[in-house]
Design a protein around this motif. Structure first.
Motif, PDB file in Angstrom:
ATOM      1  N   SER A 155       1.052  -1.205   0.026  1.00 23.34           N
ATOM      2  CA  SER A 155      -0.041  -0.082   0.004  1.00 23.34           C
ATOM      3  C   SER A 155       0.773   1.181   0.024  1.00 23.34           C
ATOM      4  CB  SER A 155      -0.901   0.114   1.190  1.00 23.34           C
ATOM      5  OG  SER A 155      -1.492  -1.109   1.221  1.00 23.34           O
ATOM      6  N   LEU A 156       1.958   1.376  -0.897  1.00 21.57           N
ATOM      7  CA  LEU A 156       2.965   2.520  -0.779  1.00 21.57           C
ATOM      8  C   LEU A 156       2.098   3.845  -1.171  1.00 21.57           C
ATOM      9  CD1 LEU A 156       5.633   3.527  -0.790  1.00 21.57           C
ATOM     10  CD2 LEU A 156       5.850   2.786  -3.192  1.00 21.57           C
ATOM     11  N   VAL A 157       2.347   4.721  -0.534  1.00 24.79           N
ATOM     12  CA  VAL A 157       1.845   6.142  -0.608  1.00 24.79           C
ATOM     13  C   VAL A 157       3.311   7.080  -0.662  1.00 24.79           C
ATOM     14  CG1 VAL A 157       0.587   8.108   0.365  1.00 24.79           C
ATOM     15  CG2 VAL A 157      -0.096   5.735   0.698  1.00 24.79           C
ATOM     16  N   TYR A 158       3.159   7.714  -1.866  1.00 26.90           N
ATOM     17  CA  TYR A 158       4.415   8.465  -1.984  1.00 26.90           C
ATOM     18  C   TYR A 158       4.034   9.994  -2.596  1.00 26.90           C
ATOM     19  CZ  TYR A 158       4.917   6.990  -6.754  1.00 26.90           C
ATOM     20  OH  TYR A 158       4.670   6.564  -8.233  1.00 26.90           O
ATOM     21  N   LEU A 159       4.917  10.765  -2.406  1.00 26.62           N
ATOM     22  CA  LEU A 159       4.754  12.191  -3.138  1.00 26.62           C
ATOM     23  C   LEU A 159       5.396  12.390  -4.329  1.00 26.62           C
ATOM     24  CD1 LEU A 159       4.808  14.312   0.268  1.00 26.62           C
ATOM     25  CD2 LEU A 159       2.926  13.039  -0.803  1.00 26.62           C
ATOM     26  N   MET A 160       4.753  13.013  -5.259  1.00 25.08           N
ATOM     27  CA  MET A 160       5.391  13.134  -6.450  1.00 25.08           C
ATOM     28  C   MET A 160       5.537  14.851  -6.795  1.00 25.08           C
ATOM     29  SD  MET A 160       4.513  11.056 -10.293  1.00 25.08           S
ATOM     30  CE  MET A 160       3.268  12.233 -10.421  1.00 25.08           C
ATOM     31  N   ASP A 161       6.643  15.236  -7.192  1.00 25.05           N
ATOM     32  CA  ASP A 161       6.836  16.643  -7.492  1.00 25.05           C
ATOM     33  C   ASP A 161       7.772  16.689  -8.712  1.00 25.05           C
ATOM     34  OD1 ASP A 161       6.573  19.370  -7.504  1.00 25.05           O
ATOM     35  OD2 ASP A 161       8.060  19.762  -5.810  1.00 25.05           O
ATOM     36  N   ARG A 162       7.756  17.490  -9.372  1.00 19.80           N
ATOM     37  CA  ARG A 162       8.466  17.597 -10.764  1.00 19.80           C
ATOM     38  C   ARG A 162       8.671  16.210 -11.471  1.00 19.80           C
ATOM     39  NH1 ARG A 162      12.058  22.398  -8.261  1.00 19.80           N
ATOM     40  NH2 ARG A 162      10.613  24.139  -8.642  1.00 19.80           N
ATOM     41  N   LYS A 163       7.908  15.382 -11.593  1.00 16.61           N
ATOM     42  CA  LYS A 163       7.619  14.416 -12.356  1.00 16.61           C
ATOM     43  C   LYS A 163       6.773  14.275 -13.315  1.00 16.61           C
ATOM     44  CE  LYS A 163       7.839   9.181 -11.819  1.00 16.61           C
ATOM     45  NZ  LYS A 163       8.940   9.028 -12.598  1.00 16.61           N
ATOM     46  N   ILE A 164       7.218  13.887 -14.623  1.00 17.81           N
ATOM     47  CA  ILE A 164       6.070  14.294 -15.639  1.00 17.81           C
ATOM     48  C   ILE A 164       5.356  12.954 -15.916  1.00 17.81           C
ATOM     49  CG2 ILE A 164       6.001  14.798 -18.122  1.00 17.81           C
ATOM     50  CD1 ILE A 164       8.669  15.915 -18.065  1.00 17.81           C
ATOM     51  N   ASN A 165       4.095  13.154 -15.836  1.00 14.29           N
ATOM     52  CA  ASN A 165       3.057  11.977 -16.199  1.00 14.29           C
ATOM     53  C   ASN A 165       3.035  11.817 -17.795  1.00 14.29           C
ATOM     54  OD1 ASN A 165       0.889  10.272 -16.649  1.00 14.29           O
ATOM     55  ND2 ASN A 165      -0.546  11.811 -15.888  1.00 14.29           N
ATOM     56  N   THR A 166       3.896  10.864 -18.364  1.00 19.31           N
ATOM     57  CA  THR A 166       4.009  11.001 -19.686  1.00 19.31           C
ATOM     58  C   THR A 166       2.657  10.540 -20.609  1.00 19.31           C
ATOM     59  OG1 THR A 166       4.923   8.680 -19.286  1.00 19.31           O
ATOM     60  CG2 THR A 166       6.612  10.677 -19.719  1.00 19.31           C
ATOM     61  N   ASP A 167       1.693  10.030 -19.763  1.00 20.65           N
ATOM     62  CA  ASP A 167       0.274   9.766 -20.274  1.00 20.65           C
ATOM     63  C   ASP A 167      -0.556  10.859 -20.609  1.00 20.65           C
ATOM     64  OD1 ASP A 167       1.060   6.940 -20.427  1.00 20.65           O
ATOM     65  OD2 ASP A 167       0.732   6.547 -18.317  1.00 20.65           O
ATOM     66  N   GLY A 168      -0.438  11.975 -19.952  1.00 24.81           N
ATOM     67  CA  GLY A 168      -1.085  13.013 -19.910  1.00 24.81           C
ATOM     68  C   GLY A 168      -1.254  13.584 -21.242  1.00 24.81           C
ATOM     69  N   SER A 169      -2.342  14.169 -21.850  1.00 25.66           N
ATOM     70  CA  SER A 169      -2.511  14.788 -23.041  1.00 25.66           C
ATOM     71  C   SER A 169      -1.627  16.389 -23.157  1.00 25.66           C
ATOM     72  CB  SER A 169      -3.995  15.139 -23.504  1.00 25.66           C
ATOM     73  OG  SER A 169      -4.630  15.908 -22.629  1.00 25.66           O
ATOM     74  N   GLU A 172       1.846  17.114 -25.362  1.00 28.21           N
ATOM     75  CA  GLU A 172       1.965  18.238 -26.184  1.00 28.21           C
ATOM     76  C   GLU A 172       3.202  19.070 -26.133  1.00 28.21           C
ATOM     77  OE1 GLU A 172      -0.470  22.520 -26.611  1.00 28.21           O
ATOM     78  OE2 GLU A 172      -1.414  20.940 -25.892  1.00 28.21           O
ATOM     79  N   ILE A 173       3.452  19.184 -24.732  1.00 30.75           N
ATOM     80  CA  ILE A 173       4.656  20.074 -24.359  1.00 30.75           C
ATOM     81  C   ILE A 173       5.830  19.610 -24.551  1.00 30.75           C
ATOM     82  CG2 ILE A 173       5.925  21.215 -22.423  1.00 30.75           C
ATOM     83  CD1 ILE A 173       2.867  22.493 -23.253  1.00 30.75           C
ATOM     84  N   LEU A 174       5.852  18.129 -24.321  1.00 32.37           N
ATOM     85  CA  LEU A 174       7.047  17.279 -24.713  1.00 32.37           C
ATOM     86  C   LEU A 174       7.420  17.400 -26.046  1.00 32.37           C
ATOM     87  CD1 LEU A 174       6.743  14.382 -22.270  1.00 32.37           C
ATOM     88  CD2 LEU A 174       8.468  16.335 -21.904  1.00 32.37           C
ATOM     89  N   ALA A 175       6.406  16.984 -27.115  1.00 35.30           N
ATOM     90  CA  ALA A 175       6.438  17.088 -28.235  1.00 35.30           C
ATOM     91  C   ALA A 175       6.974  18.683 -28.851  1.00 35.30           C
ATOM     92  CB  ALA A 175       5.230  16.524 -28.953  1.00 35.30           C
ATOM     93  N   ALA A 176       6.490  19.576 -28.316  1.00 39.97           N
ATOM     94  CA  ALA A 176       6.739  20.923 -28.878  1.00 39.97           C
ATOM     95  C   ALA A 176       8.284  21.205 -28.379  1.00 39.97           C
ATOM     96  CB  ALA A 176       6.007  21.730 -28.105  1.00 39.97           C
ATOM     97  N   TYR A 177       8.634  20.724 -26.898  1.00 37.68           N
ATOM     98  CA  TYR A 177      10.106  20.912 -26.790  1.00 37.68           C
ATOM     99  C   TYR A 177      10.923  20.264 -27.776  1.00 37.68           C
ATOM    100  CZ  TYR A 177      14.308  21.722 -23.727  1.00 37.68           C
ATOM    101  OH  TYR A 177      15.384  21.979 -23.275  1.00 37.68           O
ATOM    102  N   LYS A 178      10.813  18.977 -28.086  1.00 37.24           N
ATOM    103  CA  LYS A 178      11.806  18.106 -28.945  1.00 37.24           C
ATOM    104  C   LYS A 178      11.726  18.687 -30.089  1.00 37.24           C
ATOM    105  CE  LYS A 178      12.873  13.312 -29.646  1.00 37.24           C
ATOM    106  NZ  LYS A 178      12.566  11.923 -29.491  1.00 37.24           N
ATOM    107  N   SER A 179      10.444  19.145 -30.871  1.00 36.09           N
ATOM    108  CA  SER A 179      10.663  19.937 -32.136  1.00 36.09           C
ATOM    109  C   SER A 179      11.536  21.046 -32.127  1.00 36.09           C
ATOM    110  CB  SER A 179       9.187  20.242 -32.518  1.00 36.09           C
ATOM    111  OG  SER A 179       9.206  20.820 -33.672  1.00 36.09           O
ATOM    112  N   LYS A 180      11.667  21.766 -31.011  1.00 36.42           N
ATOM    113  CA  LYS A 180      12.143  23.072 -30.917  1.00 36.42           C
ATOM    114  C   LYS A 180      13.698  22.729 -30.638  1.00 36.42           C
ATOM    115  CE  LYS A 180      12.150  27.691 -28.582  1.00 36.42           C
ATOM    116  NZ  LYS A 180      11.908  28.227 -29.939  1.00 36.42           N
ATOM    117  N   TYR A 181      14.230  21.905 -29.857  1.00 38.08           N
ATOM    118  CA  TYR A 181      15.368  21.558 -29.467  1.00 38.08           C
ATOM    119  C   TYR A 181      15.990  20.295 -29.882  1.00 38.08           C
ATOM    120  CZ  TYR A 181      14.349  25.570 -26.700  1.00 38.08           C
ATOM    121  OH  TYR A 181      14.143  26.996 -26.149  1.00 38.08           O
TER     122      TYR A 181
END
Length: 576
Positions: free
Chosen positions: A483-497, A501-510
């Motif tokens: 029943s692990l409970v942990y706090l997540m900060d500054r971690k990207i949810n790669t399943d979110g729309s 979108e942001i990850l694709a835009a960053y990769k396209s730019k840089y």
């Protein structure tokens, strides 16, 4: 005989003045008028007299002046015929009226005849009119962009001096259009406060005394509280051009001016994410005027403040370091400009009502874990796996012992020290509560393995972590048994729309995925721009909870009239 006496007396006086190397302070003397008398700069005078602190002189003090400098006072300055051909020099840093008279062998009276508005307009980059012969003879590399005029005639004669730069003018005075442009020049300014000295001001802004006096000739009459001083002319890149645009300053520690490279990669990475956020908001119709200021290192930071016009700035993001944040808040305290600190979080900052602190501190995480443990506790032993400093573990133990009845808390250095409890009545193993208080990936891996092993021996193991570590993503099914409970900060949810979108835009730019500080740069700037979509709106929108690419922003006031501190994080619960 009498005639010889006067000649001899004059010679003795001349020799005495020439040999003079000191000056005895009399009533009314200041470093400024002493340096003026001996034809040296105030900075030179102070270098010759390091014991003179904060420019404080007492009557009778003996100060050093350069050997032979009094000769400049004793000898007569050649008279210049102001009706002869003239040219112009460009005023350079550290040049003063008195330095110009000394270098170009012209009296101050004649200099002011050629430049009647000298005091009120003198600033770095100004054109100063001088006799052309003096420019050619004494100007050296400074003899550029000259103007040659014959005031008696209506026609204009021009000449090219150095780099083929020629400017033609029909007289010695500036045209009305030039004067109008000059009046529109913008400066970083500072309002003198009670207790300020010239020396405290130059140290605050990293300028020399001579530069300050050149822009503020009225300082020769003394410094008074309430005076508004020009500090440095604002570069065109830092002058707001559109009155409707939101004027935002990013202060990043590139260190180009100081040769400091320690934080340059961090600043550059942060900027890539910030640029993406800026472009995203601008494309949505937001009018933005973005200024990027090299904030240097902690020691050189104060000089970067002169690049900011506090009367023309709506939002400042940065600097990175606590001491610099305090310097900036002091600099902008009159205007109460919203200042966003991306990384600095300290109780010393909590008294500033216009400060927004992004970094969520460890105590916030620990308080949440203690709250989670309290909700499931039923007399189990509690083990806390500490990091090297043990600060988080000690804080957690104190909080648990205070808020959980009969809490038995043991701090351990490694996960291998966690042991199942033994029931004294039955002799059977009993479950325990395990808490990870370290963000080290290796320690986190060991913690995961130990908790999984214990959960296979006995049911009811409860695991908690203040941080997210890589092993949690790899072993979701096994850790859910605890029943692990942990706090997540500054971690990207790669399943979110949105995240995709942001990850694709960053990769396209840089052409790469964003690094840690690029993610922070995007999150901080995008969050603030979406709150400050209109001037003065940021504090009206500050209570809105927003999650960006990897950071949750949930601001609360540290005290009734204090800073806004981010307490945001995401709670991840693994269910069997």
């Amino acid at each position: 005989m009498i005639k010889r006496f006067f000649v001899l007396s004059g010679l003795c006086l001349f020799l005495g003045l020439t040999a003079q190397k000191t000056h005895t302070v009399i009533k009314g003397d200041t470093p400024y008028n002493i340096s003026k008398k001996y034809g040296i700069s105030v900075d030179e005078l102070l270098k010759l007299n390091p014991k003179v602190k904060d420019g404080k002189l007492a009557i009778g003090d003996v100060v050093n002046v350069k050997s032979g400098t009094a000769n400049a006072v004793a000898t007569k300055t050649p008279v210049v015929n102001t009706s002869s051909k003239t040219g112009k020099i460009i005023l350079q840093p550290k040049q003063t009226v008195y330095g110009i008279t000394k270098q170009y062998r012209i009296s101050e009276t004649d200099l002011r005849k050629l430049n009647p508005e000298l005091d009120s307009h003198m600033k770095i980059g100004d054109e100063i009119t001088l006799p052309l012969d003096s420019i050619k003879k004494y100007g050296g590399n400074q003899a550029v962009a000259t103007t040659v005029t014959k005031p008696v005639e209506t026609s204009t004669e021009s000449t090219t001096v150095n780099n083929n730069k020629t400017k033609i003018d029909s007289g010695n005075e500036r045209s009305s259009s030039e004067n109008s442009h000059s009046n529109q020049d913008e400066y970083a300014t500072y309002t003198v406060e009670q207790g300020d000295t010239v020396f405290s001001i130059v140290n605050k802004f990293g300028v020399t005394i001579d530069e300050l006096i050149a822009l503020n000739p009225e300082l020769s009459k003394g410094l008074k509280a309430g005076m508004i001083l020009k500090i440095r002319k604002l570069d065109a890149a830092y002058i707001k051009k559109n009155g409707e645009a939101l004027s935002v300053v990013l202060m990043l520690p590139f260190g180009y001016n100081t040769g400091e490279t320690q934080y340059r990669a961090m600043a550059t990475d942060f900027l890539t994410g910030a640029k993406l956020a800026i472009e995203r908001n601008a494309s949505a119709g937001q009018k933005l005027d973005i200024k990027i200021v090299d904030s240097g290192n902690e020691a050189s930071f104060k000089s970067s403040l002169s690049q900011i016009n506090p009367n023309n700035t709506d939002l400042i993001i940065g600097p990175f370091f606590k001491s610099n944040v305090i310097d900036l808040l002091d600099f902008t305290k009159t205007q109460k400009i919203p200042v966003v600190a991306p990384f600095a979080n300290s109780p010393e900052l909590y008294n500033y009502s216009n400060l927004i602190i992004v970094e969520t501190n460890n105590q916030t995480y620990a308080d949440k874990i203690a709250e989670e443990v309290k909700s499931v506790y039923s007399n189990q032993k509690i083990y806390v796996v500490a990091d090297a400093k043990k600060e988080n573990a000690n804080y957690l133990k104190s909080s648990l012992e205070k808020n959980v009845k009969n809490a038995q808390v043991t701090i351990v250095n490694t996960a291998s020290e966690i042991q199942l409890d033994q029931n004294m009545m039955t002799g059977q193993s009993a479950p325990v509560i395990a808490i990870l208080a370290s963000d080290n990936d290796t320690v986190g891996e060991a913690f995961s393995n130990k908790v999984i092993a214990l959960s296979k021996e006995v049911q009811g193991i409860k695991a908690f972590s203040m941080y997210a570590v890589p092993s949690f993503d790899k072993k979701v099914d096994e850790l859910s048994q605890a029943s692990l409970v942990y706090l997540m900060d500054r971690k990207i949810n790669t399943d979110g729309s949105f995240e995709k979108e942001i990850l694709a835009a960053y990769k396209s730019k840089y052409c790469k995925t964003p690094g840690k500080y690029a993610v922070i740069g995007f999150d901080v700037v995008n969050d603030m721009l979406t709150r400050e979509n209109k001037k003065g709106e940021i504090f009206k929108q500050i209570n809105k909870v927003q999650t960006q690419l990897a950071t949750k922003f949930e601001f609360v006031k540290s005290k009734s009239n204090g800073a806004y501190v981010n307490t945001g994080f995401r709670v991840i619960r693994l269910v069997p």
